[in-house]
Design an enzyme around this catalytic site. Structure first.
Site: not given
Length: 524
Positions: A311, A358, A411
């Protein structure tokens, strides 16, 4: 690292329709694995599995190593005789007290997770089961527990002490505890360990339960050729065992408050940016120590997952540094991260980097160059692919095999929610031009587009497979409350959906490949 071509589903275990108000590693998890197998999916992606901290976010855990107790299945503990089935049956379903449920009926509350309620009724049962285990566990289980404690002492002892102290101080942040505990005075730590011995051992058992059940579930997935994809937040929660145990690794002042915190500047999701509040690392100190904390963290993750999503990968190249006194992320600055240096050490220690990055949002050329040098695949999200030429990097005609494609992430709104209220007329025309007719819904047109792309991995949130709207959204970035609560109804997991996914996996050459892990057995 190059990944073999595969497809799979993004579903965090809390979203499973388990009994007791929150998803867990019990029967519903195995039923979902069976659904994946029948759909010929080779991936199950989850969010971070650590114990929940602020906002109940899996990205704000109280430990980078421990597991979330709420994910432990009470039903599986009852199968071993460590908790009475009747105490599980007497539970709350959607706020209504159920005095007794027949033992042969598996009750699943499919409403949103009510975290305060779940903490209130589930944790006492887990600790009761832990105490029962300590009194009556058979020799085999006792031996596995002792091995677990011995092999994981390097993080387990500090975590259980932190967890117990945090409970005793009514969840007060660790830097507000008595000074001798805040500063980890050796005499004070030794005294606390001695005084709390009766409480620390059950906390160790709870962690043993978590990892026994997780590894059993992962072994079951492996037997069905399903690889489990983990997720790691680059930063850690300030109120965590990690920061309390290793304050020298973080940018803290003399009062042990953060000097600066992490976040991202204003972007698509928020005009004020996102102020995460996580303390920033002292990368210079970490480098002097040979990045040993990061090596331990990543080695632990590779023991628990097949692939790992990094992430906020851009934070390894440059991160957004926000003065802790600032209420928003607007007045921050970009600061260089460790870049190649960290990953070269990780590769040397781990022998490989089973990661993908990501790399969404504001990404500068140096971030892409770092990822390419390290041979770490990046991500694309089809929802982001429409509206302007710059967005086309998220569309399949720009992909290489070094890409992991999503229809959306945790998200994002669901595809149907996005289509109903998150798109402009111009974007809708572009979608129609790119995808063609969407007779079975824009969600399935997007799923087919992703699966048929050259991207090595294709991941679809379960909400998009089920065709759900915005009420099934998992997270709204920058919204402090009301996130991470969605759960699905098991009745929506229909055989015809599995058949549809299976045919798509076959024709797009994404059929799952066997795992060597499949022969390893774990008790649960």
């Amino acid at each position: 690292m190059s990944f073999p071509r595969a497809s799979g589903i993004l579903l965090h275990p809390t979203s499973l329709p388990s009994c007791g108000g929150v998803g867990d590693f019990g029967p519903a998890a195995y039923a979902f694995a069976d659904f994946l197998a029948s759909a010929r999916q080779g991936l199950w992606q989850v969010l971070p599995l650590g114990p929940l901290g602020f906002g109940d976010s899996p990205y704000s855990a109280t430990s980078a190593f421990a597991g979330n107790p709420l994910l432990i299945s009470l039903e599986r503990l009852a199968d071993h005789g460590w908790i009475d089935q009747g105490k599980i049956d007497a539970t709350k379903i959607n706020g209504a007290k159920i005095d007794r449920i027949p033992a042969d009926v598996l009750v699943r509350d499919v409403g949103p997770v009510d975290y305060p309620e779940v903490f209130h009724h589930k944790l006492p049962l887990l600790f009761e089961a832990a105490r029962n285990f300590m009194r009556s566990a058979a020799s085999g289980a006792r031996s596995r527990y002792e091995n677990f404690c011995r092999q994981n002492q390097w993080w387990l002892d500090d975590f259980v002490l932190f967890d117990e102290l945090r409970a005793r101080f009514k969840l007060e942040s660790w830097n507000r505890w008595p000074r001798e505990l805040t500063h980890r005075d050796p005499a004070a730590i030794e005294k606390a360990q001695a005084e709390m011995l009766a409480e620390l051992d059950p906390r160790r058992v709870v962690q043993f339960f978590f990892f026994e059940q997780w590894r059993a579930l992962r072994a079951y997935c492996a037997q069905h050729s399903i690889r489990v994809v983990g997720d790691i937040a680059i930063f850690v929660n300030f109120d965590s065992a990690d920061v309390w145990t290793h304050p020298d690794l973080f940018r803290l002042n003399s009062d042990l408050d953060p000097e600066v915190v992490a976040g991202v500047p204003p972007d698509f999701f928020s005009k004020d940016g996102q102020r995460w509040g996580s303390p920033l690392y002292r990368w210079d100190v970490m480098k002097e120590q040979g990045y040993s904390w990061w090596i331990d963290r990543m080695r632990w993750l590779t023991h628990n997952f097949d692939y790992i999503r990094l992430d906020h990968f851009r934070g390894f190249s440059q991160f957004w540094e926000i003065p802790a006194s600032e209420p928003t992320a607007i007045h921050g600055r970009w600061v260089d991260g460790p870049k190649d240096d960290l990953f070269l050490k990780l590769r040397e220690a781990l022998g490989g980097l089973p990661f993908f990055a990501e790399d969404l949002g504001y990404i500068t050329p140096d971030v892409h160059e770092l990822r390419k040098r390290l041979k770490i695949p990046g991500m694309a999200v089809l929802q982001f692919g429409f509206g302007n030429i710059g967005a086309h990097a998220h569309l399949p005609h720009t992909f290489t095999t070094e890409k992991v494609v999503y229809t959306g992430t945790h998200d994002n709104d669901t595809l149907l929610g996005w289509w109903a209220s998150g798109t402009t007329e111009h974007e809708r025309r572009q979608v129609a031009a790119y995808l063609g007719r969407c007779e079975d819904g824009v969600n399935w047109a997007m799923i087919r587009t992703a699966s048929n792309s050259v991207a090595s991995l294709c991941v679809v949130p379960l909400q998009d497979v089920l065709g759900l709207g915005s009420d099934a959204r998992m997270n709204v970035p920058s919204r402090p409350e009301g996130n991470w609560r969605w759960r699905f109804n098991a009745e929506l997991q229909r055989p015809e959906l599995a058949e549809k996914l299976a045919m798509l996996a076959e024709v797009s050459d994404r059929l799952p490949q066997p795992l060597p892990f499949a022969n390893e057995e774990w008790a649960a």
